[in-house]
Motif scaffolding. Sequence first.
Motif, mmCIF file in Angstrom:
data_model
loop_
_atom_site.group_PDB
_atom_site.id
_atom_site.type_symbol
_atom_site.label_atom_id
_atom_site.label_comp_id
_atom_site.label_asym_id
_atom_site.label_seq_id
_atom_site.Cartn_x
_atom_site.Cartn_y
_atom_site.Cartn_z
ATOM 1 N N VAL A 156 0.817 -1.218 0.000
ATOM 2 C CA VAL A 156 0.000 0.000 0.000
ATOM 3 C C VAL A 156 0.851 1.268 0.000
ATOM 4 N N ARG A 176 -4.782 3.839 4.451
ATOM 5 C CA ARG A 176 -3.905 2.832 3.841
ATOM 6 C C ARG A 176 -3.473 1.796 4.875
ATOM 7 N N ASP A 206 -7.316 9.409 -4.706
ATOM 8 C CA ASP A 206 -6.110 8.590 -4.596
ATOM 9 C C ASP A 206 -6.428 7.222 -3.997
ATOM 10 N N GLU A 210 -6.125 3.482 -5.428
ATOM 11 C CA GLU A 210 -5.399 2.466 -4.677
ATOM 12 C C GLU A 210 -6.191 1.163 -4.604
ATOM 13 N N ARG A 213 -5.975 -0.522 -7.915
ATOM 14 C CA ARG A 213 -4.652 -1.124 -8.104
ATOM 15 C C ARG A 213 -4.518 -2.398 -7.287
#
Length: 348
Positions: A156, A176, A206, A210, A213
């Motif tokens: 992360v 995160r 963001d 994340e 991803r």
Amino acid sequence: MSDDPEATIAVDRLWKVFGPRAQRVPGSPLADLSAAELREKAGCLVALRDISFEVARNEVFVVMGLSGSGKSTLVRCLTRLVEPTSGEVRIDGEPVGAMSAKRLRDLRRHRVAMVFQHFGLLPHRRVLDNVAYGLEIQGAGRAERHRRAAEMLELVGLTGHERQLPEQLSGGMQQRVGLARALATDPEVLLFDEPFSALDPLIRRDMQAEVRRLHAEVGKTMLFITHDLAEALTLGDRIAVLRDGELVQVGTPEQLVGAPADDYVADFVRDVPRADVLTLRWIVRPPTAGEEHEDTPLPHDTVIRDAVSRVLTAGRPIPVTEDGRSIGVVDAERLLPALLGHRRQVPV
């Protein structure tokens, strides 16, 4: 509902009713009353009303609705943090309602992890130990859990922050850490309950990136709760829309934008740029007799926005193909209304 062997989560006719003798409401005439009438007659509140859906393995399934629609109650019913009134939840085919207390603890510790809006980090523990906490509960040794926690922090993007306390991190960094903690136990399912709603818009974007991803890298079945349409369209393979505890529509982002089930969903998606979501299959037309067209086709799943340059500069209609066969043609006359946001219902 279907019994899809590939479904990781299956929800079948789920009800959650708060109030005295709540079990008498599902399947009775009381279930047909309006919320106000039910409160008056029985002193009950229906939070979830006859909900059924399935989530496929490794799918990102988003549940969207306004405040009070039942989203958070639904996600908590999946692991019986809130006890359903009736209906069934199955995870990997196993009925959650029939689980013993021991089996339910195993489900929550090993197979399903939750990420909440409020990060829930332990303020007195450093980041590495926060991420390792679930492994500690499972009984993993210190060296093993720290090794795994360090791997998740790298995943992360938080390598180098292992020794910091949560209060020393920004909100996005704390979330995160929450993601890393959820991933550390290698669960089959991740449940997200509006995890980014308290973050600033830029950080929120963001974090959405994340999640996309991480899903691409590690897979996992994800059920994501949000009240934000843009977030739902960004993250979801499919989206379920809740209104006052009822399931209004389940579909892909393209289906919700292109063919909303009712005025409620249509109002939700009214301001979505259709050309950024819909594909060419929504604007194809049959070729007319003797009509000349381009030789090189476009795939049916091309997003309309991505086809603008090609269609507008072509002197002739362009064929659209699916699995190697033509399904029609597209031209500027069909493309421009989608760019301008004009609505046209097309069968899914």
